[in-house]
Design a protein around this motif. Structure first.
Motif, PDB file in Angstrom:
ATOM      1  N   LEU A  13       0.851  -1.287   0.027  1.00  0.00           N
ATOM      2  CA  LEU A  13      -0.096   0.011   0.065  1.00  0.00           C
ATOM      3  C   LEU A  13       0.825   1.296   0.001  1.00  0.00           C
ATOM      4  O   LEU A  13       0.717   2.173   0.504  1.00  0.00           O
ATOM      5  N   GLY A  14       1.992   1.270  -0.670  1.00  0.00           N
ATOM      6  CA  GLY A  14       2.818   2.367  -0.762  1.00  0.00           C
ATOM      7  C   GLY A  14       3.951   1.957   0.118  1.00  0.00           C
ATOM      8  O   GLY A  14       4.901   1.375  -0.082  1.00  0.00           O
ATOM      9  N   PRO A  15       3.917   2.708   1.329  1.00  0.00           N
ATOM     10  CA  PRO A  15       4.965   2.686   2.286  1.00  0.00           C
ATOM     11  C   PRO A  15       4.986   1.667   3.151  1.00  0.00           C
ATOM     12  O   PRO A  15       5.866   1.530   4.148  1.00  0.00           O
ATOM     13  N   THR A 183      16.995   8.708   5.881  1.00  0.00           N
ATOM     14  CA  THR A 183      15.927   8.263   4.704  1.00  0.00           C
ATOM     15  C   THR A 183      15.298   6.983   5.484  1.00  0.00           C
ATOM     16  O   THR A 183      13.850   7.065   5.259  1.00  0.00           O
ATOM     17  N   SER A 184      15.569   6.202   6.481  1.00  0.00           N
ATOM     18  CA  SER A 184      14.784   5.223   7.037  1.00  0.00           C
ATOM     19  C   SER A 184      13.969   5.774   8.030  1.00  0.00           C
ATOM     20  O   SER A 184      12.729   5.359   8.125  1.00  0.00           O
ATOM     21  N   VAL A 185      14.400   6.831   8.554  1.00  0.00           N
ATOM     22  CA  VAL A 185      13.413   7.576   9.719  1.00  0.00           C
ATOM     23  C   VAL A 185      12.193   8.141   9.004  1.00  0.00           C
ATOM     24  O   VAL A 185      11.093   8.116   9.374  1.00  0.00           O
ATOM     25  N   ALA A 186      12.516   8.971   7.898  1.00  0.00           N
ATOM     26  CA  ALA A 186      11.439   9.432   7.000  1.00  0.00           C
ATOM     27  C   ALA A 186      10.429   8.447   6.559  1.00  0.00           C
ATOM     28  O   ALA A 186       9.285   8.422   6.651  1.00  0.00           O
ATOM     29  N   ALA A 187      11.026   7.285   6.041  1.00  0.00           N
ATOM     30  CA  ALA A 187      10.222   6.387   5.349  1.00  0.00           C
ATOM     31  C   ALA A 187       9.236   5.713   6.572  1.00  0.00           C
ATOM     32  O   ALA A 187       8.034   5.448   6.025  1.00  0.00           O
ATOM     33  N   LEU A 194       0.381   6.963   7.793  1.00  0.00           N
ATOM     34  CA  LEU A 194      -0.487   6.323   6.739  1.00  0.00           C
ATOM     35  C   LEU A 194      -1.261   5.660   7.734  1.00  0.00           C
ATOM     36  O   LEU A 194      -2.547   5.827   7.512  1.00  0.00           O
ATOM     37  N   ILE A 195      -0.807   4.802   8.530  1.00  0.00           N
ATOM     38  CA  ILE A 195      -1.750   4.008   9.107  1.00  0.00           C
ATOM     39  C   ILE A 195      -2.471   4.622  10.315  1.00  0.00           C
ATOM     40  O   ILE A 195      -3.886   4.378  10.281  1.00  0.00           O
ATOM     41  N   ALA A 196      -2.039   5.702  10.936  1.00  0.00           N
ATOM     42  CA  ALA A 196      -2.911   6.740  11.743  1.00  0.00           C
ATOM     43  C   ALA A 196      -4.170   7.338  10.990  1.00  0.00           C
ATOM     44  O   ALA A 196      -5.221   7.366  11.493  1.00  0.00           O
ATOM     45  N   ALA A 197      -3.653   7.836   9.729  1.00  0.00           N
ATOM     46  CA  ALA A 197      -4.555   8.380   9.189  1.00  0.00           C
ATOM     47  C   ALA A 197      -5.707   7.594   8.552  1.00  0.00           C
ATOM     48  O   ALA A 197      -7.070   7.971   8.650  1.00  0.00           O
ATOM     49  N   GLU A 211       1.474   7.629  -1.670  1.00  0.00           N
ATOM     50  CA  GLU A 211       2.473   7.872  -3.097  1.00  0.00           C
ATOM     51  C   GLU A 211       3.827   8.471  -2.548  1.00  0.00           C
ATOM     52  O   GLU A 211       4.489   8.760  -3.373  1.00  0.00           O
ATOM     53  N   ALA A 212       4.074   8.326  -1.303  1.00  0.00           N
ATOM     54  CA  ALA A 212       5.200   8.856  -0.637  1.00  0.00           C
ATOM     55  C   ALA A 212       6.119   7.962  -0.124  1.00  0.00           C
ATOM     56  O   ALA A 212       7.340   8.076   0.464  1.00  0.00           O
ATOM     57  N   ASP A 213       6.209   6.717  -0.703  1.00  0.00           N
ATOM     58  CA  ASP A 213       7.032   5.663  -0.155  1.00  0.00           C
ATOM     59  C   ASP A 213       8.563   5.822  -0.508  1.00  0.00           C
ATOM     60  O   ASP A 213       8.922   6.555  -1.498  1.00  0.00           O
ATOM     61  N   GLN A 214       9.609   5.694   0.559  1.00  0.00           N
ATOM     62  CA  GLN A 214      10.789   5.626   0.322  1.00  0.00           C
ATOM     63  C   GLN A 214      11.645   4.386   0.502  1.00  0.00           C
ATOM     64  O   GLN A 214      12.566   4.366   0.669  1.00  0.00           O
TER      65      GLN A 214
END
Length: 298
Positions: A13-15, A183-187, A194-197, A211-214
């Motif tokens: 589901l993206g990230p 990058t890991s922290v941001a991802a 996403l889960i919280a939203a 759409e913001a997967d890293q």
């Protein structure tokens, strides 16, 4: 006759890399008929797929119950192979469920999840296939921790399935061995938010994070040239929420029900090579029907 039905799944589901997945209304159906001298598997999956005890589903069943008596099986599947829709997971679970029934193993769903995850390496496909709906799960090498994930009931999964396969091994090989700490922290933050939203019914936030997967999409985009094209077509309609399903090459856009047909039409007009389906989540997961009665024997 015993009928086992397992839904397709879309992972990440993206990230939500290797941890998040949703069951969709495409199915593998396994019918277990009479006992036979040797295993007989009737299917329409092509000449490359065996019809005897070397069939993947039979091999999966024999992992759990090596002395299982042979039967005549009928396998039908709407789930395309090597397209990022959990075809191997559905077959694995069908085999495990068959062994559980015929050998009276009395394994629970959680026990089947643990066994399947050890084979798959991660639970993002097998968990939703077993439980239905969307599931977030983590495997620490010993235990599988999982929890249901709320999805908007008014949204559809517009699914573009290319004609070409993409083997998981090739998609895995494209991933970097390491990610920079920042990058890991941001991802991780993107995935967590996403889960919280989603749990808060805030799809306006969730659609951007999809759409913001890293973790994987950037590394795999050269293997899936249509990802950018499908995303662009959706954006032109004001629709955000397109992601690479599993390892790909299937691409899914999560869109409001009222916009689903418009996106389907736009993708059809683009004449992309493959199929375009309008899917919704399967909220039941693996089912077993015996003597015209659907039940859970877990």
């Amino acid at each position: 006759m015993i009928t086992i039905r397992v839904p397709a799944t879309s992972a990440n589901l993206g990230p939500g890399f290797d941890s998040m997945g949703v069951a969709l209304q495409l199915y593998l159906t396994l019918e277990i008929h009479e006992k036979t001298a040797t295993w007989v598997v009737d299917h329409d999956s092509g000449a490359a797929i065996p019809h005897d005890d070397t069939h993947f589903i039979v091999q999966a069943a024999l992992q759990l119950a090596p002395d299982l008596s042979p039967h005549r099986l009928v396998v039908r599947s709407d789930i395309p192979l090597a397209r990022g829709l959990g075809s191997s997971s559905s077959a694995l679970l069908a085999g495990y469920a068959m062994a559980n029934e015929l050998a009276n193993l009395a394994l629970s769903r959680d026990e089947l999840l643990a066994l399947a995850t050890r084979i798959e390496g991660h639970p993002d496909n097998v968990a939703p296939a077993l439980f239905g709906g969307a599931v977030v799960a983590y495997y620490d090498g010993k235990h599988v921790f999982h929890a249901p994930l709320r999805l908007p009931k008014t949204h559809h999964f517009i699914t573009y399935i290319p004609n070409t396969q993409l083997l998981t091994a090739a998609a895995r090989a494209a991933l970097p061995e390491q990610l920079p700490f920042k990058t890991s922290v941001a991802a991780s933050a993107i995935s967590n938010t996403l889960i919280a939203a989603l749990q808060s019914d805030d799809f306006e936030t969730a659609k951007y994070l999809i759409e913001a997967d890293q973790f994987h999409e950037t590394a795999r985009q050269h293997l899936v040239p249509h990802l950018k094209q499908v995303r662009t077509i959706a954006h032109e309609l004001g629709l955000i929420g397109t992601y690479l399903s599993g390892a790909g090459p299937t691409i899914i856009s999560v869109v409001p029900k009222q916009a689903a047909h418009h996106l389907q039409q736009a993708l059809a007009t683009a004449k992309l090579p493959g199929k375009i389906l309008d899917l919704v989540p399967d909220n039941t997961g693996l089912t077993i029907e015996k003597e015209d009665r659907i039940y859970e024997s877990f």
